[in-house]
Design a protein around this motif. Structure first.
Motif, PDB file in Angstrom:
ATOM      1  N   UNK A  36       0.840  -1.207   0.000  1.00 46.77           N
ATOM      2  CA  UNK A  36       0.000   0.000   0.000  1.00 46.77           C
ATOM      3  C   UNK A  36       0.873   1.255   0.000  1.00 46.77           C
ATOM      4  N   UNK A  60       2.352   1.750  -3.496  1.00 42.89           N
ATOM      5  CA  UNK A  60       1.377   2.259  -4.466  1.00 42.89           C
ATOM      6  C   UNK A  60       1.094   3.736  -4.193  1.00 42.89           C
ATOM      7  N   UNK A  61       0.862   4.066  -2.905  1.00 44.93           N
ATOM      8  CA  UNK A  61       0.574   5.463  -2.571  1.00 44.93           C
ATOM      9  C   UNK A  61       1.765   6.343  -2.913  1.00 44.93           C
ATOM     10  N   UNK A  82       4.034   5.852  -5.211  1.00 48.20           N
ATOM     11  CA  UNK A  82       4.073   6.011  -6.663  1.00 48.20           C
ATOM     12  C   UNK A  82       3.026   7.026  -7.115  1.00 48.20           C
ATOM     13  N   UNK A  83       1.820   6.911  -6.558  1.00 44.20           N
ATOM     14  CA  UNK A  83       0.736   7.784  -6.999  1.00 44.20           C
ATOM     15  C   UNK A  83       1.007   9.229  -6.614  1.00 44.20           C
ATOM     16  N   UNK A  84       1.516   9.450  -5.404  1.00 45.85           N
ATOM     17  CA  UNK A  84       1.711  10.827  -4.967  1.00 45.85           C
ATOM     18  C   UNK A  84       2.880  11.468  -5.695  1.00 45.85           C
ATOM     19  N   UNK A 140       3.709  10.786  -8.722  1.00 48.24           N
ATOM     20  CA  UNK A 140       3.306  10.998 -10.103  1.00 48.24           C
ATOM     21  C   UNK A 140       2.247  12.063 -10.278  1.00 48.24           C
ATOM     22  N   UNK A 141       1.825  12.696  -9.188  1.00 50.16           N
ATOM     23  CA  UNK A 141       0.751  13.682  -9.286  1.00 50.16           C
ATOM     24  C   UNK A 141       1.304  15.073  -9.036  1.00 50.16           C
ATOM     25  N   UNK A 181       0.617  18.263  -7.486  1.00 49.95           N
ATOM     26  CA  UNK A 181      -0.267  18.967  -6.552  1.00 49.95           C
ATOM     27  C   UNK A 181      -0.019  20.463  -6.654  1.00 49.95           C
ATOM     28  N   UNK A 182      -1.110  21.219  -6.761  1.00 53.38           N
ATOM     29  CA  UNK A 182      -0.950  22.668  -6.767  1.00 53.38           C
ATOM     30  C   UNK A 182      -1.188  23.188  -5.359  1.00 53.38           C
ATOM     31  N   UNK A 188      -2.787  25.038  -2.405  1.00 57.27           N
ATOM     32  CA  UNK A 188      -4.164  25.499  -2.209  1.00 57.27           C
ATOM     33  C   UNK A 188      -4.162  26.589  -1.153  1.00 57.27           C
ATOM     34  N   UNK A 234     -19.474  29.318   8.166  1.00 55.10           N
ATOM     35  CA  UNK A 234     -19.849  28.347   7.150  1.00 55.10           C
ATOM     36  C   UNK A 234     -19.854  26.913   7.673  1.00 55.10           C
ATOM     37  N   UNK A 235     -18.897  26.586   8.536  1.00 59.90           N
ATOM     38  CA  UNK A 235     -18.780  25.196   8.978  1.00 59.90           C
ATOM     39  C   UNK A 235     -19.540  24.930  10.269  1.00 59.90           C
ATOM     40  N   UNK A 268     -22.411  23.735  10.900  1.00 59.75           N
ATOM     41  CA  UNK A 268     -23.127  22.456  11.029  1.00 59.75           C
ATOM     42  C   UNK A 268     -22.164  21.365  11.476  1.00 59.75           C
ATOM     43  N   UNK A 269     -20.997  21.325  10.843  1.00 54.55           N
ATOM     44  CA  UNK A 269     -20.004  20.332  11.245  1.00 54.55           C
ATOM     45  C   UNK A 269     -19.566  20.575  12.680  1.00 54.55           C
TER      46      UNK A 269
END
Lengths: 169, 472
Positions: free
Chosen positions: A104, A107-108, A110-112, A114-115, A117-118, A120, A140-141, A143-144
């Motif tokens: 796991x 895979x993670x 490799x995925x991170x 290969x991405x 990220x901009x 935020x 705004x939050x 309710x949470x």
């Protein structure tokens, strides 16, 4: 030079977080595990500081490094067990579990990698950040936020019901 | 900021807290049946108010909270489930050693968590609502104090539930990292294919798959369904699963793009296929009624996932319609199991022998509920499956309907097995079984609703269509 210090601090803190988290899993004595957990929380707080989230870092140290770690230590002490050896054993699945975790992680990773990220959000100074956080939570939050309050109430009621048990005391 | 869009949640929170205060005020030694009835009427009153909320499709708090027909339909479903659970709990609660009255307020708190999930339009609110529901269920599952099996189920649910929440959170954090927003409709435009999105979609499916107990994330359900108090098992099987579907549908349909994104439809199709097959096949050898219903509920999750496969209003309408009927039919079956467990002290299917002689009402309700779950016409389950499978067939995909049809035939075997014991075999003793009033109402309601919506599905189907359209 600044970048170098930042990178050194990041890798130092990240290494501390991960190593102490591994210690939580692998140490045999549950009190040692609890102390390692506190160390891991403090490492995360350091990462928050690097991300300019000062308030979150303070909360992390207060709530997790302080209260949660102490509660766990209390919980361990109150369960009245003389010998703490082998109080945090691994089960027989440890080898399979480590294979699955490694897969796991790979895979993670490799995925991170290969991405793309901009970044935020935008940079704000720390004082404005606290103010912004407060108005978000109660704006705004809300309710949470209120649901989390109800959640705490339910957790308290549930803890009392389950801990007091069937016997009248 | 439009607080009136929160009215159902506020009323439910007030009811739950009021019940908690009522528990504190009432004398400790009493049976607290009154609090059960207060819960019942409170929930009924809230249910009535929800009927006036259709047609309001608005968002508030900068789109973090959405009030649409879809969420209203889901809230009604949760309320109906909570009402039926409360009704079937009243006699069970009498047998609890302590903390009888708090039980009811926890049921309402769990419903509140589900409502927050149904109306949440951003990931943070969804997560908090889901935790409110799940943590309440941890307590409810372990509620039979001093009973090892109930406590074991509670601990198992706590550990597995926490792990699944962690997986879900990981996926949500990746989505935030990719888009910079947690608002579901805003994510749609900002997402495009990337390896991290694949991981995010997979972990989201795993996290939600746990809640709806889709194969291969279903392992927890038989053990926990068996150990939990039977009314709570029913609540878990119908309402918790429906709440999982409520957010699953909203997040995937509104938030995750199919073009240029990750093709989650294929993943859902595979999941739906294996869930239908494994749920039904593993249900066959079960001898415990609660374990059998647990695997049957896994299979039902597979049918419901077929509705998501078509990813259009017709499919979502099928999900909504079927979920409502599933609530009614399943609660009927669980209510019968509650009475049998209380009167005969058994959950084994062979012990249902001769129930038709000892208590024909219970045997009829059990038979009708199970046949509806199997999808036999003219019962409601047949209409529900028709909507689900015709939606995907309209898209030109035939295999889900084929698998669903074959597996429904398989399910008839283990459902009718129970009926066979009840109607064919001689009872061990002939004393009639007493059915308490509240349960009698539950089973009668379940039977009438199952037959009525099977013969005349029009009104419910219209509401479901309207609710499904508000998503698109």
């Amino acid at each position: 030079m600044n970048d170098f210090i930042f990178a050194a601090a990041f890798y130092g803190l990240a290494g501390m977080t991960i190593l102490s988290a591994a210690g939580v899993v692998f140490l045999k004595d549950i009190v040692h595990s609890a102390l390692m957990l506190a160390l891991s929380f403090i490492g995360v707080a350091g990462l928050y500081v690097l991300l300019n989230a000062d308030f979150l870092a303070a909360v992390q140290i207060l709530v997790y490094g302080g209260a949660v770690a102490i509660l766990i230590a209390f919980g361990v002490m109150l369960t009245r067990r003389r010998n703490m050896k082998e109080s945090n054993p691994n089960n027989r699945w440890v080898i399979y579990a480590s294979f699955v975790s490694a897969a796991f992680f790979a895979i993670c990773g490799w995925a991170l990698m290969g991405t793309d990220f901009k970044p935020v959000g935008q940079q704000v100074n720390p004082e404005a950040a606290v103010e912004g956080l407060a108005s978000l939570l109660l704006g705004d939050y809300v309710v949470a936020f209120e649901s989390a309050a109800v959640l705490l109430l339910v957790a308290l009621v549930g803890a009392i019901i389950l801990a007091k048990g069937a016997k009248e005391a | 900021m439009n607080m009136s869009l929160l009215s159902t949640e506020i009323l439910t929170a007030v009811l739950a807290c009021g019940l908690l205060i009522l528990c504190l005020l009432s004398p400790n030694k009493e049976k607290h049946r009154g609090i059960g009835y207060a819960t019942l009427f409170g929930l009924l009153a809230i249910l009535v108010t929800t009927f006036f909320q259709y047609g309001i499709n608005e968002t508030t708090f900068h789109e973090l909270w959405i009030h649409d027909d879809y969420s209203v339909f889901m809230k009604e479903l949760f309320l109906v489930a909570a009402i039926l659970v409360t009704l079937s709990s009243i006699d069970f609660v009498d047998t609890l050693p302590r903390f009888r009255s708090e039980y009811y307020s926890l049921i309402v708190f769990a419903a509140l968590g589900m409502m927050v999930m149904a109306s949440a339009n951003d990931l943070v609110t969804i997560y908090v609502g889901m935790e409110l529901m799940t943590i309440t269920f941890f307590v409810l599952v372990a509620y039979v104090l001093g009973n090892g099996r109930s406590s074991e189920a509670g601990v198992k649910y706590l550990l597995l539930g926490a792990a699944s929440s962690a997986v879900l959170l990981f996926g949500m954090s990746l989505l935030y990292g990719l888009t910079g927003t947690t608002v579901i409709p805003e994510m749609m435009a900002k997402l495009h294919w990337s390896p991290a999105l694949v991981i995010a979609v997979v972990t989201l499916i795993a996290g939600f798959g746990f809640k709806i107990s889709a194969v291969p994330f279903h392992m927890w359900s038989p053990d926990i369904y068996e150990g939990a108090p039977t009314p709570i098992t029913g609540y878990l099987a119908v309402a918790s699963k429906a709440a999982g579907f409520a957010v699953l549908v909203r997040v995937f349909i509104d938030g995750l793009p199919l073009q240029n994104g990750v093709d989650w439809l294929t993943v859902m199709s595979v999941l739906a296929g294996i869930t239908m097959v494994i749920g039904n096949v593993v249900a066959i050898p079960q001898t415990n009624i609660k374990r059998m219903l647990a695997y049957s509920s896994v299979a039902q999750a597979g049918y419901l996932l077929v509705g998501l496969m078509s990813a259009d209003a017709a499919g979502v309408k099928g999900i909504l319609f079927y979920a409502m009927l599933y609530v009614v039919a399943n609660m009927g079956a669980f209510a019968v199991a509650i009475v049998v467990a209380k009167e005969l002290g058994t959950e084994e299917i062979p012990d249902y022998a001769g129930l038709a002689i000892r208590q024909p009402l219970l045997a009829s309700v059990m038979t009708i509920s199970l046949l509806s779950l199997a999808g036999i016409p003219p019962l409601a389950g047949f209409v529900g499956k028709l909507y689900l499978f015709s939606a995907i067939m309209d898209k030109g995909v035939l295999w889900p309907a084929f698998v669903g049809f074959v597996m429904s035939m398989v399910s008839v075997y283990y459902y009718l097995n129970v009926a066979l014991y009840m109607w064919r075999d001689e009872p061990k003793d002939n004393r009639p079984i007493h059915v308490p009033g509240a349960i009698k109402f539950t089973v009668l309601f379940a039977m009438v609703a199952t037959v009525f919506f099977g013969i005349y599905p029009g009104p419910l189907a219209e509401v479901a269509t309207m609710a499904a359209k508000s998503l698109f």
